[in-house]
Scaffold this active site. Sequence first.
Site, short mmCIF file in Angstrom:
data_model
loop_
_atom_site.label_atom_id
_atom_site.label_comp_id
_atom_site.label_asym_id
_atom_site.label_seq_id
_atom_site.Cartn_x
_atom_site.Cartn_y
_atom_site.Cartn_z
N ARG A 117 9.22 38.01 -11.24
CA ARG A 117 9.51 37.79 -9.81
C ARG A 117 10.83 38.45 -9.49
NH1 ARG A 117 12.57 34.04 -7.01
NH2 ARG A 117 11.84 33.44 -4.92
N SER A 136 0.73 30.15 -3.44
CA SER A 136 1.60 29.02 -3.07
C SER A 136 0.97 28.34 -1.86
CB SER A 136 2.97 29.54 -2.66
OG SER A 136 3.53 30.30 -3.69
N LYS A 151 15.16 29.53 -4.53
CA LYS A 151 14.40 30.23 -3.47
C LYS A 151 15.12 29.98 -2.14
CE LYS A 151 9.67 30.41 -1.53
NZ LYS A 151 9.48 31.86 -1.49
#
Length: 217
Positions: free
Chosen positions: A43, A114, A143
Amino acid sequence: MNTLKLKEWLKLYFIMGSNNCTKNPAYILTEAIKGGITLFQFREKGDHCLLGEHKYALARELQSICREYKIPFIVNDDIDLALAIQADGVHIGQDDEDIQKVRNRIGNMLLGVSVHSYAEALSAMDAGADYFGLGPIFPTNTKKDAKPVQGLSFIQELRRKRIHIPIVGIGGINPQNAHLVMDAGADGVSVITAISKADSPYQAAAELKLRTNLDYQ
Ligand SMILES: C=C1C=NC(C(F)(F)F)=NC1=N
Ligand SMILES: [Mg+2]
């Protein structure tokens, strides 16, 4: 994809990009694998993340480590990259490409989505998602645009409503609270900082792994 095998893969799902770690990413990933992670997600996003060739090179480097240890390699968001390096799967959020379009592009590659509501879960299942990422379960600093903390109740809600798709919780999970995520009905936990910024990624992964085995209480 065999659901039982996928649920095993989701037990301890490590996610990392170069900006989540202070030490060398390849070293951290190798130590995390030796500590017992079962799945890895590349990521590379957010402040100071790598782009273009540099991102591609790091992806290839980390993918080769996963191949060496037979750990599936998932790419977050970047479908083109996932296809270019023949990753084992992709993970997308609600703000990424349309789920059905991604499914058509990746074929039977693993597809994680998600979701933050029952309605999103139903439509993601219809569009071909293989597993759900639910979170943030606990507060997270990682995040920047994380949704409000959902706590354990959203996991419990989906299970109560007979959603049996493989589920991994994410957001602020550590060795002290990981068992709560499993008890709520998740098949596994996903972490970034708990491993990527640990003094010993090996030790952090090993401690988390212990707590994802329900027989450990
Ligand atoms: C935002 C995210 C939410 N969940 C997951 C996963 F744990 F893989 F399901 N990955 C993400 N990148
Ligand atoms: Mg995304």
